[in-house]
Design an enzyme around this catalytic site. Structure first.
Site, PDB file in Angstrom:
ATOM      1  N   ARG A  80      87.758  -3.889 -24.885  1.00  0.00           N
ATOM      2  CA  ARG A  80      86.730  -4.582 -24.076  1.00  0.00           C
ATOM      3  C   ARG A  80      87.061  -6.076 -23.998  1.00  0.00           C
ATOM      4  NH1 ARG A  80      81.589  -2.232 -23.763  1.00  0.00           N
ATOM      5  NH2 ARG A  80      80.624  -4.290 -23.956  1.00  0.00           N
ATOM      6  N   ASN A 120      81.122 -24.520  -8.285  1.00  0.00           N
ATOM      7  CA  ASN A 120      81.885 -23.382  -7.778  1.00  0.00           C
ATOM      8  C   ASN A 120      81.807 -23.372  -6.256  1.00  0.00           C
ATOM      9  OD1 ASN A 120      83.230 -20.712  -7.913  1.00  0.00           O
ATOM     10  ND2 ASN A 120      81.279 -19.943  -7.155  1.00  0.00           N
ATOM     11  N   HIS A 171      81.778 -20.863  -3.064  1.00  0.00           N
ATOM     12  CA  HIS A 171      81.567 -19.454  -2.749  1.00  0.00           C
ATOM     13  C   HIS A 171      81.725 -19.283  -1.237  1.00  0.00           C
ATOM     14  CE1 HIS A 171      79.969 -15.400  -3.327  1.00  0.00           C
ATOM     15  NE2 HIS A 171      79.325 -15.584  -2.170  1.00  0.00           N
ATOM     16  N   GLU A 207      87.879 -24.165   7.571  1.00  0.00           N
ATOM     17  CA  GLU A 207      86.842 -24.965   8.223  1.00  0.00           C
ATOM     18  C   GLU A 207      85.660 -25.291   7.319  1.00  0.00           C
ATOM     19  OE1 GLU A 207      87.863 -22.964  12.612  1.00  0.00           O
ATOM     20  OE2 GLU A 207      85.765 -23.278  11.995  1.00  0.00           O
ATOM     21  N   GLU A 238      85.477 -24.287   3.142  1.00  0.00           N
ATOM     22  CA  GLU A 238      85.745 -24.459   1.710  1.00  0.00           C
ATOM     23  C   GLU A 238      86.570 -25.699   1.392  1.00  0.00           C
ATOM     24  OE1 GLU A 238      87.112 -20.939  -0.315  1.00  0.00           O
ATOM     25  OE2 GLU A 238      86.273 -19.689   1.257  1.00  0.00           O
TER      26      GLU A 238
END
Ligand code: GRF
Length: 200
Positions: A67, A112, A114, A183, A185
Site C-alpha cells: 500500500r 494547484n 486544475h 490559453e 493554464e
C-alpha cells in the site's frame, strides 16, 4: 522580497516551463524558483528544470505491505521543502495527494492548477484528460482553468484565478486539453504565483 518556491511535478512539465519562462522574462519579481520535486524519475519536467539550471529532486512513492505509504511520503516531502527553505509550493501536474504534514506546514501557501472552471469537473477522478472528456460529454460550451489554494478537500481550496476557454465544434479531449493549457493554464499559474508571493 523574493519568496523561495518549490514546483512539484509528475509529468511533462509544460506548466513548470510556463513558470520558468515567466521568471526568465522578468514577470515574476517576487519568485525565486528554488527546487523542482518530481514524484517520477522519468518525468520530462525534470529535463526542463535541468535545462533551466533549476535544482531538481526526485521523491518516488514508497509502499508498505503493497500500500502507498502516504505518511512516509509526506515526511520525505516536508524534509525536502524545509532543507530548501521553501516558502511557497506549486503543484503543476503533481499526482500525489499531499498529507497533513505538508498541508499544515505550508497552509495557504500551496497552489494547484486544475484544467477546468472549478467547482465544475473537480474532485475524485477529475484529473488530466478525464477532466476534458467529462466536460465534452456534458456538452459545456466554455471550459478553462483554475488556480486554487490547496487544502484538505480535493480541488476544494479557495480560488485565486480562473480563465475561460471556448469549446469548439469537433473538439476531442486532446484538442480541448491543449487549448486550455495554452490559453489558460500557462497564463494564470505564473500570474497567480506572483500575486501570492508578492502579498505574503
Ligand atoms: C495540466 O493539464 C494540469 O492542469 C493538470 O495536470 C496537467 C499537467 O501538465 N494538473 P504539465 O505536466 O504541466 O504539462
Amino acid at each position: 522580497m523574493r519568496r523561495r518556491v518549490a514546483v512539484l511535478v509528475s509529468g511533462g512539465g509544460s506548466n513548470l516551463q510556463a513558470i520558468i519562462d515567466a521568471e526568465r522574462g522578468g514577470a515574476l519579481p517576487h519568485v525565486e524558483l528554488a527546487v523542482v520535486v518530481s514524484s517520477s524519475k522519468g518525468a520530462f519536467a525534470l529535463r526542463r528544470a535541468e535545462e533551466a539550471g533549476v535544482k531538481t529532486c526526485v521523491l518516488e512513492r514508497g509502499y508498505v505491505d503493497g500500500r502507498f505509504d502516504g505518511v512516509g511520503y509526506d515526511e520525505g516531502l516536508c524534509a525536502i521543502l524545509r532543507e530548501n527553505g521553501i516558502e511557497v509550493v506549486v503543484l503543476a501536474g503533481f499526482l500525489v495527494v499531499l498529507g497533513a504534514g505538508v498541508l499544515d506546514a505550508w497552509k495557504n501557501r500551496i497552489i494547484n492548477v486544475h484544467p477546468s472552471l472549478l467547482p465544475s469537473f473537480g474532485g475524485a477522478g477529475c484529473y488530466g484528460l478525464n477532466v476534458h472528456k467529462r466536460a465534452l460529454e456534458r456538452g459545456v460550451k466554455v471550459s478553462g482553468a483554475t488556480v486554487h489554494i490547496v487544502d484538505g478537500a480535493l480541488d476544494g481550496g479557495r480560488i485565486l484565478e480562473q480563465r475561460a476557454v471556448a469549446v469548439r465544434p469537433g473538439d476531442v479531449p486532446e484538442t480541448l486539453q491543449r487549448r486550455v493549457m495554452e490559453e489558460a493554464e500557462w497564463i494564470i499559474l505564473p500570474q497567480a504565483l506572483e500575486v501570492l508571493c508578492e502579498t505574503l
